[in-house]
Write a protein that holds these residues in place. Structure first.
Motif, PDB file in Angstrom:
ATOM      1  N   ILE A 196       7.944   9.044  -0.553  1.00 42.15           N
ATOM      2  CA  ILE A 196       8.951   9.937   0.022  1.00 42.15           C
ATOM      3  C   ILE A 196       9.198   9.639   1.496  1.00 42.15           C
ATOM      4  N   GLN A 197       8.211   9.048   2.184  1.00 40.08           N
ATOM      5  CA  GLN A 197       8.375   8.742   3.606  1.00 40.08           C
ATOM      6  C   GLN A 197       9.012   7.386   3.857  1.00 40.08           C
ATOM      7  N   SER A 199      11.998   5.194   3.958  1.00 40.66           N
ATOM      8  CA  SER A 199      13.446   5.364   3.961  1.00 40.66           C
ATOM      9  C   SER A 199      14.189   4.217   3.295  1.00 40.66           C
ATOM     10  N   ASP A 202      15.219   3.631  -2.746  1.00 41.27           N
ATOM     11  CA  ASP A 202      16.249   4.489  -3.343  1.00 41.27           C
ATOM     12  C   ASP A 202      15.565   5.638  -4.076  1.00 41.27           C
ATOM     13  N   LYS A 203      15.911   6.853  -3.722  1.00 41.99           N
ATOM     14  CA  LYS A 203      15.244   8.041  -4.274  1.00 41.99           C
ATOM     15  C   LYS A 203      16.175   8.818  -5.207  1.00 41.99           C
ATOM     16  N   ASN A 279      16.721  18.873   2.733  1.00 40.28           N
ATOM     17  CA  ASN A 279      17.707  17.778   2.747  1.00 40.28           C
ATOM     18  C   ASN A 279      17.868  17.058   1.406  1.00 40.28           C
ATOM     19  N   ASP A 280      17.426  17.667   0.294  1.00 39.01           N
ATOM     20  CA  ASP A 280      17.788  17.108  -1.013  1.00 39.01           C
ATOM     21  C   ASP A 280      19.259  17.425  -1.306  1.00 39.01           C
ATOM     22  N   GLN A 374      19.259  13.389  -4.894  1.00 41.66           N
ATOM     23  CA  GLN A 374      18.685  12.526  -3.870  1.00 41.66           C
ATOM     24  C   GLN A 374      17.387  13.192  -3.399  1.00 41.66           C
ATOM     25  N   ASN A 375      16.279  12.659  -3.887  1.00 46.29           N
ATOM     26  CA  ASN A 375      14.965  13.263  -3.661  1.00 46.29           C
ATOM     27  C   ASN A 375      14.431  12.853  -2.284  1.00 46.29           C
ATOM     28  N   ASN A 376      14.825  13.582  -1.255  1.00 42.12           N
ATOM     29  CA  ASN A 376      14.456  13.231   0.120  1.00 42.12           C
ATOM     30  C   ASN A 376      13.423  14.171   0.739  1.00 42.12           C
ATOM     31  N   TYR A 377      13.342  15.395   0.270  1.00 37.78           N
ATOM     32  CA  TYR A 377      12.513  16.391   0.959  1.00 37.78           C
ATOM     33  C   TYR A 377      11.046  16.227   0.574  1.00 37.78           C
ATOM     34  N   ASN A 378      10.189  16.253   1.581  1.00 37.33           N
ATOM     35  CA  ASN A 378       8.764  15.996   1.385  1.00 37.33           C
ATOM     36  C   ASN A 378       8.017  17.306   1.153  1.00 37.33           C
TER      37      ASN A 378
END
Length: 445
Positions: A196-197, A199, A202-203, A279-280, A374-378
Protein backbone atom coordinates in the motif's frame (compact mmCIF):
# COMPACT_ATOMS: atom_id res chain seq x y z
CA UNK A 1 -10.65 39.88 126.27
CA UNK A 2 -8.51 40.08 123.14
CA UNK A 3 -7.53 36.44 123.58
CA UNK A 4 -11.23 35.49 123.83
CA UNK A 5 -12.08 37.38 120.59
CA UNK A 6 -9.21 35.67 118.77
CA UNK A 7 -10.37 32.30 120.06
CA UNK A 8 -13.93 33.05 118.99
CA UNK A 9 -12.86 34.00 115.50
CA UNK A 10 -10.52 31.06 115.24
CA UNK A 11 -13.17 28.71 116.48
CA UNK A 12 -15.59 30.05 113.89
CA UNK A 13 -13.14 29.35 111.09
CA UNK A 14 -11.92 25.98 112.28
CA UNK A 15 -15.19 24.60 113.57
CA UNK A 16 -16.88 25.03 110.19
CA UNK A 17 -20.12 26.34 111.69
CA UNK A 18 -19.38 29.97 110.79
CA UNK A 19 -21.34 33.10 111.75
CA UNK A 20 -24.79 34.08 110.42
CA UNK A 21 -23.56 36.86 108.06
CA UNK A 22 -21.07 34.50 106.43
CA UNK A 23 -23.78 31.88 105.83
CA UNK A 24 -26.04 34.47 104.26
CA UNK A 25 -23.18 35.73 102.09
CA UNK A 26 -22.46 32.21 100.82
CA UNK A 27 -26.15 31.67 100.04
CA UNK A 28 -26.28 34.97 98.18
CA UNK A 29 -23.22 33.97 96.09
CA UNK A 30 -24.82 30.62 95.26
CA UNK A 31 -28.05 32.31 94.12
CA UNK A 32 -26.11 34.73 91.93
CA UNK A 33 -24.16 31.88 90.33
CA UNK A 34 -27.36 29.98 89.56
CA UNK A 35 -28.99 33.15 88.19
CA UNK A 36 -26.03 33.85 85.89
CA UNK A 37 -26.06 30.27 84.60
CA UNK A 38 -29.79 30.43 83.85
CA UNK A 39 -29.33 33.77 82.09
CA UNK A 40 -26.61 32.34 79.82
CA UNK A 41 -28.65 29.26 78.97
CA UNK A 42 -31.71 31.34 78.12
CA UNK A 43 -29.78 33.49 75.64
CA UNK A 44 -29.85 36.61 77.82
CA UNK A 45 -33.56 37.28 77.46
CA UNK A 46 -33.61 39.75 80.36
CA UNK A 47 -31.24 42.64 81.20
CA UNK A 48 -28.48 42.02 83.65
CA UNK A 49 -29.61 44.86 85.88
CA UNK A 50 -32.71 42.87 86.91
CA UNK A 51 -32.28 40.02 89.35
CA UNK A 52 -34.16 36.81 88.63
CA UNK A 53 -36.62 35.77 91.28
CA UNK A 54 -35.47 32.50 92.82
CA UNK A 55 -37.73 29.46 92.74
CA UNK A 56 -39.07 27.53 95.71
CA UNK A 57 -36.50 24.83 95.11
CA UNK A 58 -33.72 27.38 95.61
CA UNK A 59 -35.01 29.19 98.72
CA UNK A 60 -37.70 28.65 101.26
CA UNK A 61 -41.38 29.30 100.65
CA UNK A 62 -41.56 32.30 102.94
CA UNK A 63 -38.56 34.03 101.36
CA UNK A 64 -39.74 33.29 97.79
CA UNK A 65 -43.22 34.75 98.26
CA UNK A 66 -42.06 38.31 98.93
CA UNK A 67 -39.96 39.70 96.08
CA UNK A 68 -38.10 42.91 96.73
CA UNK A 69 -39.55 46.14 95.36
CA UNK A 70 -38.37 47.08 91.90
CA UNK A 71 -36.99 43.60 91.13
CA UNK A 72 -37.97 41.29 88.32
CA UNK A 73 -40.92 39.17 89.31
CA UNK A 74 -41.70 36.22 87.06
CA UNK A 75 -44.60 33.98 88.01
CA UNK A 76 -43.53 30.98 89.99
CA UNK A 77 -43.90 27.75 88.07
CA UNK A 78 -45.80 24.81 89.42
CA UNK A 79 -43.81 22.29 91.38
CA UNK A 80 -43.75 18.60 90.67
CA UNK A 81 -44.18 16.07 93.48
CA UNK A 82 -40.39 15.83 93.67
CA UNK A 83 -40.16 19.55 94.36
CA UNK A 84 -38.64 20.38 90.97
CA UNK A 85 -40.04 22.88 88.53
CA UNK A 86 -41.99 21.60 85.50
CA UNK A 87 -40.50 24.24 83.27
CA UNK A 88 -37.59 23.66 80.95
CA UNK A 89 -34.47 25.30 82.40
CA UNK A 90 -33.18 25.90 78.92
CA UNK A 91 -35.91 28.41 78.06
CA UNK A 92 -35.84 30.47 81.24
CA UNK A 93 -38.75 32.41 82.76
CA UNK A 94 -40.38 35.52 81.35
CA UNK A 95 -39.56 38.57 83.48
CA UNK A 96 -41.24 41.95 83.98
CA UNK A 97 -39.73 44.77 86.03
CA UNK A 98 -41.53 47.34 88.11
CA UNK A 99 -44.44 47.26 90.49
CA UNK A 100 -47.11 44.60 90.47
CA UNK A 101 -49.74 47.11 89.39
CA UNK A 102 -48.07 48.23 86.18
CA UNK A 103 -45.15 46.46 84.49
CA UNK A 104 -43.04 48.71 82.26
CA UNK A 105 -41.62 47.11 79.10
CA UNK A 106 -37.88 46.60 79.04
CA UNK A 107 -35.64 47.72 76.22
CA UNK A 108 -33.50 44.74 75.17
CA UNK A 109 -30.32 45.39 73.22
CA UNK A 110 -29.53 43.29 70.11
CA UNK A 111 -26.52 41.73 71.80
CA UNK A 112 -28.83 40.50 74.58
CA UNK A 113 -31.38 38.92 72.21
CA UNK A 114 -31.55 35.33 71.10
CA UNK A 115 -29.63 34.94 67.77
CA UNK A 116 -32.64 33.18 66.23
CA UNK A 117 -34.80 36.31 66.87
CA UNK A 118 -32.53 38.69 64.98
CA UNK A 119 -33.69 39.64 61.48
CA UNK A 120 -32.61 41.90 58.64
CA UNK A 121 -28.92 42.63 58.41
CA UNK A 122 -28.33 42.04 62.11
CA UNK A 123 -27.66 38.37 61.50
CA UNK A 124 -27.80 36.30 58.32
CA UNK A 125 -28.88 32.67 58.56
CA UNK A 126 -29.02 29.79 56.11
CA UNK A 127 -32.66 29.16 56.81
CA UNK A 128 -34.53 29.29 53.46
CA UNK A 129 -37.62 31.37 52.92
CA UNK A 130 -40.82 29.45 53.34
CA UNK A 131 -42.35 28.25 50.11
CA UNK A 132 -44.37 25.26 49.04
CA UNK A 133 -41.49 24.17 46.84
CA UNK A 134 -38.86 24.08 49.60
CA UNK A 135 -41.28 22.44 52.02
CA UNK A 136 -42.40 19.90 49.39
CA UNK A 137 -46.04 20.95 49.59
CA UNK A 138 -46.70 21.39 45.87
CA UNK A 139 -49.71 19.58 44.41
CA UNK A 140 -48.72 16.12 43.22
CA UNK A 141 -50.39 13.13 41.68
CA UNK A 142 -50.16 10.12 43.92
CA UNK A 143 -52.03 7.32 42.19
CA UNK A 144 -52.98 4.21 44.05
CA UNK A 145 -51.49 1.33 42.10
CA UNK A 146 -54.42 -1.04 42.18
CA UNK A 147 -54.35 -4.16 40.00
CA UNK A 148 -56.77 -2.54 37.56
CA UNK A 149 -54.57 0.54 37.07
CA UNK A 150 -51.43 -1.55 36.61
CA UNK A 151 -53.08 -3.84 34.07
CA UNK A 152 -54.46 -0.83 32.17
CA UNK A 153 -51.03 0.83 32.05
CA UNK A 154 -49.39 -2.33 30.72
CA UNK A 155 -52.07 -2.73 28.06
CA UNK A 156 -51.69 0.90 26.92
CA UNK A 157 -47.92 0.51 26.55
CA UNK A 158 -48.37 -2.75 24.65
CA UNK A 159 -51.00 -1.32 22.26
CA UNK A 160 -48.75 1.71 21.61
CA UNK A 161 -45.36 0.00 21.24
CA UNK A 162 -46.34 -3.04 19.21
CA UNK A 163 -47.74 -1.08 16.21
CA UNK A 164 -44.73 1.28 16.29
CA UNK A 165 -42.37 -1.68 16.31
CA UNK A 166 -44.16 -3.35 13.40
CA UNK A 167 -44.12 -0.19 11.27
CA UNK A 168 -40.48 0.62 12.09
CA UNK A 169 -39.24 -2.91 11.45
CA UNK A 170 -41.12 -3.10 8.17
CA UNK A 171 -39.57 0.20 7.01
CA UNK A 172 -36.12 -1.07 7.90
CA UNK A 173 -36.64 -4.32 6.00
CA UNK A 174 -37.61 -2.35 2.90
CA UNK A 175 -34.08 -0.92 2.72
CA UNK A 176 -31.87 -2.70 0.17
CA UNK A 177 -28.23 -2.82 1.24
CA UNK A 178 -25.18 -4.31 -0.46
CA UNK A 179 -21.87 -4.35 1.43
CA UNK A 180 -18.53 -5.96 0.66
CA UNK A 181 -15.17 -5.82 2.43
CA UNK A 182 -12.24 -5.34 0.04
CA UNK A 183 -9.10 -4.51 2.04
CA UNK A 184 -7.94 -8.14 2.14
CA UNK A 185 -9.15 -9.31 -1.27
CA UNK A 186 -7.53 -6.39 -3.10
CA UNK A 187 -4.01 -7.20 -1.88
CA UNK A 188 -2.49 -10.42 -3.17
CA UNK A 189 0.75 -10.36 -1.21
CA UNK A 190 1.76 -11.00 2.37
CA UNK A 191 3.51 -7.63 2.73
CA UNK A 192 0.35 -5.57 2.69
CA UNK A 193 1.96 -2.48 4.26
CA UNK A 194 4.74 -2.43 1.70
CA UNK A 195 2.20 -2.92 -1.07
CA UNK A 196 0.00 0.00 0.00
CA UNK A 197 2.97 2.35 0.54
CA UNK A 198 4.49 1.68 -2.87
CA UNK A 199 3.20 4.40 -5.20
CA UNK A 200 4.48 2.62 -8.31
CA UNK A 201 2.18 -0.39 -7.99
CA UNK A 202 -1.23 -0.38 -9.62
CA UNK A 203 -3.79 -0.77 -6.83
CA UNK A 204 -6.94 -1.16 -8.95
CA UNK A 205 -9.41 -3.64 -7.56
CA UNK A 206 -12.86 -4.79 -8.78
CA UNK A 207 -15.93 -5.92 -6.84
CA UNK A 208 -19.10 -7.42 -8.33
CA UNK A 209 -22.60 -7.37 -6.81
CA UNK A 210 -25.84 -9.00 -7.96
CA UNK A 211 -28.94 -7.01 -7.06
CA UNK A 212 -31.70 -9.24 -5.62
CA UNK A 213 -34.29 -6.49 -5.13
CA UNK A 214 -35.20 -3.27 -6.88
CA UNK A 215 -33.13 -0.36 -5.56
CA UNK A 216 -34.91 2.99 -5.79
CA UNK A 217 -32.92 6.18 -6.20
CA UNK A 218 -31.22 7.86 -4.56
CA UNK A 219 -28.78 5.05 -3.82
CA UNK A 220 -26.18 6.05 -1.23
CA UNK A 221 -22.57 4.96 -1.61
CA UNK A 222 -20.64 4.70 1.65
CA UNK A 223 -17.14 3.71 2.66
CA UNK A 224 -16.92 1.84 5.95
CA UNK A 225 -13.75 1.72 8.04
CA UNK A 226 -13.19 -0.53 11.05
CA UNK A 227 -10.77 -0.26 13.98
CA UNK A 228 -10.09 3.40 13.25
CA UNK A 229 -10.46 5.54 16.39
CA UNK A 230 -11.42 8.97 15.19
CA UNK A 231 -12.66 9.69 18.71
CA UNK A 232 -9.14 9.61 20.19
CA UNK A 233 -8.55 12.79 22.19
CA UNK A 234 -5.30 13.81 20.53
CA UNK A 235 -6.70 13.06 17.09
CA UNK A 236 -9.88 15.09 17.65
CA UNK A 237 -7.94 18.10 19.01
CA UNK A 238 -5.45 18.10 16.12
CA UNK A 239 -7.24 20.71 14.01
CA UNK A 240 -7.73 24.49 13.85
CA UNK A 241 -11.36 25.51 13.48
CA UNK A 242 -10.45 29.18 13.23
CA UNK A 243 -8.08 28.45 10.36
CA UNK A 244 -10.85 26.60 8.51
CA UNK A 245 -13.26 29.53 8.94
CA UNK A 246 -11.28 32.78 8.72
CA UNK A 247 -8.84 33.90 6.07
CA UNK A 248 -6.59 35.87 8.44
CA UNK A 249 -6.17 32.85 10.79
CA UNK A 250 -3.98 30.71 8.52
CA UNK A 251 -1.08 31.03 10.98
CA UNK A 252 -3.08 29.60 13.92
CA UNK A 253 -1.63 26.08 13.82
CA UNK A 254 -0.65 25.59 17.46
CA UNK A 255 -3.20 22.80 18.03
CA UNK A 256 -2.27 20.98 14.80
CA UNK A 257 1.14 19.58 15.77
CA UNK A 258 2.79 17.60 14.20
CA UNK A 259 0.97 18.56 10.98
CA UNK A 260 1.17 22.31 11.56
CA UNK A 261 3.93 23.58 9.25
CA UNK A 262 5.83 22.31 6.25
CA UNK A 263 8.86 23.94 4.62
CA UNK A 264 8.49 26.97 6.92
CA UNK A 265 4.89 27.73 5.92
CA UNK A 266 1.59 26.85 7.65
CA UNK A 267 -0.47 23.95 6.34
CA UNK A 268 -4.05 24.70 5.35
CA UNK A 269 -5.98 22.73 6.53
CA UNK A 270 -3.67 21.63 9.31
CA UNK A 271 -3.88 18.77 11.81
CA UNK A 272 -4.08 15.01 11.82
CA UNK A 273 -7.78 14.89 10.94
CA UNK A 274 -7.28 16.56 7.57
CA UNK A 275 -3.93 14.84 7.03
CA UNK A 276 -5.55 11.37 7.29
CA UNK A 277 -8.23 12.20 4.68
CA UNK A 278 -9.68 9.06 3.03
CA UNK A 279 -8.35 8.69 -0.53
CA UNK A 280 -9.83 5.48 -1.96
CA UNK A 281 -11.93 6.12 -5.08
CA UNK A 282 -14.94 4.23 -6.43
CA UNK A 283 -16.26 3.93 -9.97
CA UNK A 284 -19.68 2.29 -10.27
CA UNK A 285 -20.87 0.40 -13.35
CA UNK A 286 -24.29 -1.22 -13.87
CA UNK A 287 -24.32 -3.97 -16.48
CA UNK A 288 -21.05 -2.59 -17.86
CA UNK A 289 -22.33 1.00 -18.12
CA UNK A 290 -20.59 3.61 -15.97
CA UNK A 291 -22.92 5.52 -13.65
CA UNK A 292 -22.06 8.92 -12.21
CA UNK A 293 -21.67 9.15 -8.45
CA UNK A 294 -22.83 12.60 -7.37
CA UNK A 295 -20.70 14.16 -4.61
CA UNK A 296 -22.72 17.35 -4.27
CA UNK A 297 -24.92 17.84 -1.23
CA UNK A 298 -23.32 15.06 0.83
CA UNK A 299 -22.16 17.36 3.66
CA UNK A 300 -24.27 19.04 6.32
CA UNK A 301 -25.35 22.56 5.38
CA UNK A 302 -24.43 23.81 8.84
CA UNK A 303 -20.86 22.57 8.36
CA UNK A 304 -20.56 24.14 4.92
CA UNK A 305 -21.95 27.52 5.97
CA UNK A 306 -20.59 27.88 9.50
CA UNK A 307 -17.37 25.87 9.81
CA UNK A 308 -15.60 26.16 6.46
CA UNK A 309 -14.94 29.50 4.81
CA UNK A 310 -15.76 30.19 1.19
CA UNK A 311 -12.54 32.21 0.82
CA UNK A 312 -10.20 29.64 2.39
CA UNK A 313 -8.14 27.64 -0.10
CA UNK A 314 -5.84 24.69 0.61
CA UNK A 315 -2.14 25.49 0.69
CA UNK A 316 1.00 23.49 1.49
CA UNK A 317 -1.21 20.44 2.08
CA UNK A 318 0.28 16.90 1.96
CA UNK A 319 3.73 18.32 1.10
CA UNK A 320 5.55 17.05 4.14
CA UNK A 321 7.79 14.02 4.51
CA UNK A 322 4.92 11.57 5.14
CA UNK A 323 1.73 11.49 3.06
CA UNK A 324 -1.33 10.62 5.12
CA UNK A 325 -4.16 10.48 2.60
CA UNK A 326 -5.82 12.33 -0.24
CA UNK A 327 -4.64 15.60 -1.73
CA UNK A 328 -6.87 18.63 -2.20
CA UNK A 329 -7.48 20.86 -5.20
CA UNK A 330 -5.94 24.23 -4.29
CA UNK A 331 -8.24 26.10 -6.70
CA UNK A 332 -11.46 25.08 -4.89
CA UNK A 333 -12.38 26.67 -1.53
CA UNK A 334 -12.79 24.43 1.48
CA UNK A 335 -16.54 25.10 1.68
CA UNK A 336 -16.98 23.43 -1.72
CA UNK A 337 -14.89 20.34 -1.01
CA UNK A 338 -17.68 18.34 0.60
CA UNK A 339 -15.83 15.03 0.77
CA UNK A 340 -13.31 16.74 3.09
CA UNK A 341 -16.12 18.26 5.16
CA UNK A 342 -17.68 14.80 5.60
CA UNK A 343 -14.34 13.36 6.73
CA UNK A 344 -13.68 16.21 9.17
CA UNK A 345 -16.87 15.38 11.10
CA UNK A 346 -15.22 12.76 13.32
CA UNK A 347 -17.02 9.54 14.22
CA UNK A 348 -17.85 8.47 17.77
CA UNK A 349 -17.21 4.73 17.29
CA UNK A 350 -14.21 2.83 15.91
CA UNK A 351 -16.31 1.31 13.11
CA UNK A 352 -18.11 3.96 11.07
CA UNK A 353 -19.58 4.79 7.69
CA UNK A 354 -19.17 8.03 5.79
CA UNK A 355 -21.07 9.11 2.71
CA UNK A 356 -19.02 8.95 -0.49
CA UNK A 357 -21.76 10.03 -2.94
CA UNK A 358 -25.19 9.25 -4.38
CA UNK A 359 -26.42 7.43 -7.49
CA UNK A 360 -29.39 9.27 -8.95
CA UNK A 361 -30.74 6.30 -10.92
CA UNK A 362 -32.79 3.19 -10.11
CA UNK A 363 -31.12 -0.20 -10.28
CA UNK A 364 -33.40 -3.11 -11.15
CA UNK A 365 -33.40 -6.56 -9.66
CA UNK A 366 -30.93 -9.08 -11.14
CA UNK A 367 -28.69 -6.27 -12.44
CA UNK A 368 -24.95 -6.61 -11.96
CA UNK A 369 -23.09 -3.82 -10.21
CA UNK A 370 -19.34 -3.52 -10.68
CA UNK A 371 -17.33 -1.25 -8.39
CA UNK A 372 -13.82 -0.37 -9.56
CA UNK A 373 -11.72 0.62 -6.53
CA UNK A 374 -8.42 2.45 -6.30
CA UNK A 375 -7.10 0.89 -3.09
CA UNK A 376 -4.90 3.73 -1.80
CA UNK A 377 -5.83 4.21 1.86
CA UNK A 378 -3.57 2.54 4.40
CA UNK A 379 -5.54 0.71 7.09
CA UNK A 380 -3.10 -2.17 7.23
CA UNK A 381 -0.70 -0.41 9.60
CA UNK A 382 -3.41 -0.12 12.26
CA UNK A 383 -5.11 -3.48 11.63
CA UNK A 384 -8.21 -1.80 10.22
CA UNK A 385 -10.71 -2.84 7.59
CA UNK A 386 -12.37 -1.21 4.56
CA UNK A 387 -15.73 -1.92 2.96
CA UNK A 388 -17.91 -0.38 0.27
CA UNK A 389 -21.66 -0.11 0.93
CA UNK A 390 -24.51 0.63 -1.49
CA UNK A 391 -27.81 1.29 0.25
CA UNK A 392 -31.23 2.81 -0.27
CA UNK A 393 -33.05 4.74 2.45
CA UNK A 394 -36.52 4.89 3.97
CA UNK A 395 -38.28 7.40 6.21
CA UNK A 396 -36.23 6.15 9.19
CA UNK A 397 -32.92 6.30 7.31
CA UNK A 398 -30.78 3.28 6.51
CA UNK A 399 -31.27 -0.29 7.64
CA UNK A 400 -31.58 -0.53 11.41
CA UNK A 401 -33.63 -3.44 12.74
CA UNK A 402 -32.76 -2.76 16.36
CA UNK A 403 -35.34 0.02 16.87
CA UNK A 404 -38.25 -2.09 15.60
CA UNK A 405 -37.14 -5.15 17.57
CA UNK A 406 -36.79 -3.08 20.75
CA UNK A 407 -40.33 -1.68 20.42
CA UNK A 408 -41.76 -5.13 19.77
CA UNK A 409 -39.89 -6.62 22.73
CA UNK A 410 -41.11 -4.01 25.21
CA UNK A 411 -44.66 -4.13 23.86
CA UNK A 412 -44.78 -7.92 23.98
CA UNK A 413 -43.39 -7.99 27.52
CA UNK A 414 -46.02 -5.51 28.75
CA UNK A 415 -48.81 -7.46 27.05
CA UNK A 416 -47.62 -10.69 28.69
CA UNK A 417 -47.53 -9.07 32.13
CA UNK A 418 -51.02 -7.63 31.69
CA UNK A 419 -52.46 -10.99 30.67
CA UNK A 420 -50.63 -12.70 33.53
CA UNK A 421 -52.06 -10.29 36.10
CA UNK A 422 -55.56 -10.74 34.69
CA UNK A 423 -55.34 -14.54 34.95
CA UNK A 424 -53.79 -14.60 38.43
CA UNK A 425 -55.68 -11.78 40.15
CA UNK A 426 -59.12 -12.20 38.58
CA UNK A 427 -59.37 -15.90 37.74
CA UNK A 428 -57.00 -18.02 39.82
CA UNK A 429 -56.91 -16.05 43.09
CA UNK A 430 -59.56 -13.33 43.04
CA UNK A 431 -59.71 -11.14 46.13
CA UNK A 432 -61.39 -7.92 47.27
CA UNK A 433 -59.08 -4.94 47.38
CA UNK A 434 -58.39 -3.81 50.94
CA UNK A 435 -60.31 -6.66 52.61
CA UNK A 436 -59.17 -6.76 56.30
CA UNK A 437 -59.91 -10.48 56.47
CA UNK A 438 -56.61 -11.08 54.67
CA UNK A 439 -54.65 -9.52 57.53
CA UNK A 440 -52.42 -11.95 59.34
CA UNK A 441 -54.17 -11.43 62.68
CA UNK A 442 -57.59 -12.05 61.12
CA UNK A 443 -56.73 -15.31 59.41
CA UNK A 444 -58.01 -18.54 60.88
CA UNK A 445 -55.18 -20.78 61.96
Amino acid sequence: MARARRAGRGGGRIGGGGSLPSVRLEADHARRARSDGARKRAGRRWPRRCARRPTRSEVGDEEAEAPPAGSCSPPLPALSPRGDSDRDDEDGPTLTCGSSAEAAPLEVKPEQMDPSELDGDARKTNKPKYSKFTQQELPACKPLLTPGIVITAFLLIAFLFIPIGVVTLNASLQVVELAERYDMSCVHTDDKIGFIQNSKIDKTCTLNFTVHKHMKSPIHVYYQIGNFYQNHRRYVKSRSDKQLRYKNAAHLTKECYPEDNAHGAPIVPCGLVAWSFFNDTYTVKVNGETIEVNKKGIAWKSDKNNKFGSDIYPSNFQKGGLIGGAKLNESIPLSEQEDLIVWMRTAALPTFRKLYGRIEKDIMANDTITVVIQNNYNTYSIGGSKSVVLSTASWIGGRNNFIGIAYLTIGGLCLSLALGFIVVLYMVKPRTLGDPLYMSWNRDE
